[in-house]
Design a protein around this motif. Structure first.
Motif, short mmCIF file in Angstrom:
data_model
loop_
_atom_site.label_atom_id
_atom_site.label_comp_id
_atom_site.label_asym_id
_atom_site.label_seq_id
_atom_site.Cartn_x
_atom_site.Cartn_y
_atom_site.Cartn_z
N ARG A 236 0.85 -1.20 0.00
CA ARG A 236 0.00 0.00 0.00
C ARG A 236 0.88 1.24 0.00
NH1 ARG A 236 -5.39 -0.97 1.47
NH2 ARG A 236 -5.85 -3.07 0.75
N SER A 237 0.45 2.25 -0.73
CA SER A 237 1.14 3.53 -0.74
C SER A 237 0.10 4.61 -0.47
CB SER A 237 1.82 3.76 -2.09
OG SER A 237 0.84 3.88 -3.11
N LEU A 238 0.57 5.82 -0.23
CA LEU A 238 -0.35 6.94 -0.01
C LEU A 238 -1.23 7.14 -1.24
CD1 LEU A 238 -1.42 9.38 1.51
CD2 LEU A 238 0.55 10.69 0.67
N GLU A 239 -0.63 7.06 -2.41
CA GLU A 239 -1.40 7.27 -3.64
C GLU A 239 -2.49 6.21 -3.81
OE1 GLU A 239 1.01 7.50 -7.09
OE2 GLU A 239 -0.65 7.87 -8.47
N SER A 240 -2.15 4.93 -3.59
CA SER A 240 -3.14 3.87 -3.77
C SER A 240 -4.21 3.94 -2.69
CB SER A 240 -2.46 2.50 -3.75
OG SER A 240 -1.87 2.23 -2.48
N ALA A 241 -3.81 4.27 -1.45
CA ALA A 241 -4.80 4.39 -0.37
C ALA A 241 -5.76 5.55 -0.65
CB ALA A 241 -4.10 4.60 0.96
N THR A 242 -5.25 6.65 -1.20
CA THR A 242 -6.10 7.79 -1.55
C THR A 242 -7.08 7.41 -2.65
OG1 THR A 242 -4.35 9.35 -0.92
CG2 THR A 242 -6.12 10.18 -2.33
N ALA A 243 -6.59 6.69 -3.66
CA ALA A 243 -7.47 6.27 -4.75
C ALA A 243 -8.56 5.33 -4.23
CB ALA A 243 -6.66 5.58 -5.84
N GLU A 244 -8.20 4.42 -3.33
CA GLU A 244 -9.18 3.49 -2.77
C GLU A 244 -10.20 4.24 -1.91
OE1 GLU A 244 -8.97 -0.78 -0.55
OE2 GLU A 244 -7.81 0.85 0.35
N ALA A 245 -9.72 5.19 -1.08
CA ALA A 245 -10.64 5.97 -0.24
C ALA A 245 -11.58 6.79 -1.10
CB ALA A 245 -9.84 6.88 0.68
N THR A 282 -12.75 5.82 6.58
CA THR A 282 -13.67 4.90 7.26
C THR A 282 -14.53 5.64 8.27
OG1 THR A 282 -12.11 3.07 7.00
CG2 THR A 282 -13.81 2.83 8.69
N ASN A 283 -13.92 6.55 9.04
CA ASN A 283 -14.69 7.33 10.03
C ASN A 283 -15.72 8.23 9.34
OD1 ASN A 283 -13.31 6.20 12.16
ND2 ASN A 283 -11.84 7.87 12.33
N ILE A 284 -15.35 8.80 8.20
CA ILE A 284 -16.29 9.66 7.47
C ILE A 284 -17.49 8.85 7.00
CG2 ILE A 284 -16.59 11.01 5.36
CD1 ILE A 284 -13.65 11.93 5.71
N LEU A 285 -17.23 7.66 6.46
CA LEU A 285 -18.32 6.83 5.98
C LEU A 285 -19.25 6.40 7.12
CD1 LEU A 285 -16.53 4.48 3.41
CD2 LEU A 285 -18.35 6.11 2.93
N ARG A 286 -18.67 6.11 8.27
CA ARG A 286 -19.46 5.55 9.36
C ARG A 286 -20.16 6.61 10.20
NH1 ARG A 286 -15.36 0.81 11.65
NH2 ARG A 286 -15.64 -0.64 9.92
N HIS A 287 -19.52 7.78 10.36
CA HIS A 287 -20.03 8.70 11.38
C HIS A 287 -20.30 10.12 10.91
CE1 HIS A 287 -18.81 5.47 14.04
NE2 HIS A 287 -17.54 5.63 13.72
N ALA A 288 -19.65 10.59 9.85
CA ALA A 288 -19.60 12.04 9.60
C ALA A 288 -20.89 12.62 9.04
CB ALA A 288 -18.44 12.37 8.66
N GLU A 289 -21.67 11.82 8.25
CA GLU A 289 -22.84 12.36 7.56
C GLU A 289 -22.45 13.57 6.70
OE1 GLU A 289 -25.90 13.17 10.36
OE2 GLU A 289 -25.94 11.14 11.19
N ALA A 290 -21.33 13.41 5.99
CA ALA A 290 -20.78 14.52 5.20
C ALA A 290 -21.29 14.46 3.76
CB ALA A 290 -19.25 14.47 5.23
N HIS A 292 -19.09 16.40 1.33
CA HIS A 292 -17.89 16.70 0.55
C HIS A 292 -16.66 16.40 1.39
CE1 HIS A 292 -14.69 19.19 -1.30
NE2 HIS A 292 -15.29 18.82 -2.41
N VAL A 293 -15.65 15.82 0.74
CA VAL A 293 -14.40 15.46 1.42
C VAL A 293 -13.24 15.98 0.58
CG1 VAL A 293 -12.94 13.58 2.26
CG2 VAL A 293 -15.43 13.39 2.41
N THR A 294 -12.24 16.53 1.24
CA THR A 294 -11.04 17.00 0.57
C THR A 294 -9.82 16.26 1.13
OG1 THR A 294 -11.98 19.20 0.24
CG2 THR A 294 -9.58 19.00 0.07
N ILE A 295 -9.03 15.69 0.24
CA ILE A 295 -7.78 15.02 0.62
C ILE A 295 -6.65 15.72 -0.13
CG2 ILE A 295 -6.52 12.84 0.69
CD1 ILE A 295 -9.20 11.40 0.42
N ARG A 296 -5.68 16.24 0.62
CA ARG A 296 -4.60 16.94 -0.07
C ARG A 296 -3.30 16.76 0.68
NH1 ARG A 296 -2.75 21.64 2.03
NH2 ARG A 296 -3.85 22.50 3.84
N THR A 297 -2.22 16.90 -0.06
CA THR A 297 -0.89 16.96 0.53
C THR A 297 -0.20 18.22 0.04
OG1 THR A 297 0.12 15.68 -1.28
CG2 THR A 297 -0.67 14.45 0.66
#
Length: 363
Positions: A236-245, A282-290, A292-297
């Motif tokens: 697993r890498s950061l890039e693959s984990a981000t794509a999966e998320a 995982t936390n967003i899916l289970r609890h956040a009721e969101a 929009h999500v932003t993932i950045r580095t």
């Protein structure tokens, strides 16, 4: 507790509309009623409120008979007090909460005709009937919009739950496959070598000790592999984990923005940040009721900063669970991790920072 109270007080809650029943008493301010009128009016109102709340908690066919009862109450009280028209407005609002159908349309038309008929029979001025019609239309339209919004929210929550369940099931299956692949061969080899060492223990002790040393080495390797498999870190890498998320979040109906402008300095850092992304998603899916999500580095102070933010209900904390373990892992790599609100009272943002090559502790 506060969130539950705010939810109950939301203007989308139909029982809050009961405050408009106060208009029933408007005429009493300048024409005081007799005691018999007061008793009859209050008893009728109490019965209506009970049926109103019951039917709207179910939001099914029971709304139709209760709306009919409200309309009949309006027709009964309008000759006595002009405030009785509020029941006809409630009848329109209640029908508005139902899904669009021919029956609902017929009911709304019937309420409009009842208002006109009641105004004519009680010889009320035309503006009075017009005002009631306008109020009924506004009430029905507002109720329809609120009901549609609630149904959309319920559908969104259901999609998120299904996506979370699918992600959890996929994770369980992955762990089962990895453990089978890792341990099947390893345990077979360990068993054979243990049997061999047992047979050689008396006759060839040196060779038996060699076999035992190999068993120790194989066991240590297997333990590390099992830990990686359970934690989901293998290949697993950061890039693959981000794509999966991103895939899991978008499947749940969320909009996801990804901006990977900086890369980890080492594979260990990439693995650690990948864990942060997976846990946050995982936390967003289970609890956040969101929505929009932003993932950045980004590059920050000679290192890399990872940020995962959502516009959900907030309230996440590092604690001692998954996020707490990740914070300890990040700190072990001379970095830091923070979990807090995007803005006061809304959303959650998870931030993690790790130094670049040759970097030290971040001040």
């Amino acid at each position: 507790m506060m969130q539950r109270i705010l939810a109950l007080l939301s203007p989308n809650r139909p029982w809050l509309h009961l405050v408009y029943l106060g208009f029933f008493f408007f005429a009493w301010l300048y024409q005081p009623p007799g005691w018999d009128e007061v008793v009859i009016g209050l008893v009728a109102m109490a019965g209506f409120v009970s049926l109103y709340i019951f039917s709207l908690r179910r939001c099914d066919w029971t709304v139709y008979p209760v709306a009919l009862g409200a309309a009949l109450l309006g027709l009964a009280f309008m000759p006595v007090t002009i405030g009785g028209g509020v029941y006809l407005v409630f009848a329109a609002a209640m029908l508005g909460w139902l899904p669009h159908s021919r029956a609902r349309t017929v009911g709304l038309v019937a309420v409009a005709l009842a208002i006109l008929a009641a105004g004519w029979l009680t010889q009320q001025p035309l503006p009075y009937a017009a005002v009631l019609l306008i109020l009924a239309a506004i009430a029905a339209g507002g109720a329809a919009m609120g009901a549609r919004r609630r149904r959309q929210e319920a559908d969104g929550e259901a999609r998120q739950r299904r996506a979370s369940d699918r992600a959890a099931e996929a994770e369980r299956q992955r762990i089962a496959r990895d453990l089978h692949d890792l341990l099947g061969h390893t345990l077979s080899v360990v068993t054979l070598k243990a049997d061999l060492a047992s047979r050689l223990f008396d006759a060839e002790p040196q060779r038996a000790r060699s076999e035992l040393a190999e068993i120790q080495s194989i066991s240590r390797t297997a333990l590390a592999e099992v830990r990686e498999a359970v934690a989901g870190l293998r290949d697993r890498s950061l890039e693959s984990a981000t794509a999966e998320a991103r895939q899991h979040l978008e499947a749940a109906g969320l909009a996801v923005s990804v901006e990977l402008e900086a890369d980890p300095a080492t594979a260990e850092q990439s693995t650690a940040l990948a864990m942060v992304v997976r846990e946050a998603a995982t936390n967003i899916l289970r609890h956040a009721e969101a929505r929009h999500v932003t993932i950045r580095t980004a590059s920050l102070d000679g290192g890399i900063e990872l940020s995962i933010g959502d516009d959900g209900r907030g309230g996440a904390r590092t604690g001692s669970g998954g996020l707490g373990g990740l914070a300890a892992r990040i700190e072990a790599l001379s970095g830091w991790m923070l979990v807090g609100a995007v803005s006061p009272g809304t959303g959650t943002q998870v931030q993690a920072w790790l130094p670049g090559r040759g970097g030290g502790d971040h001040a």
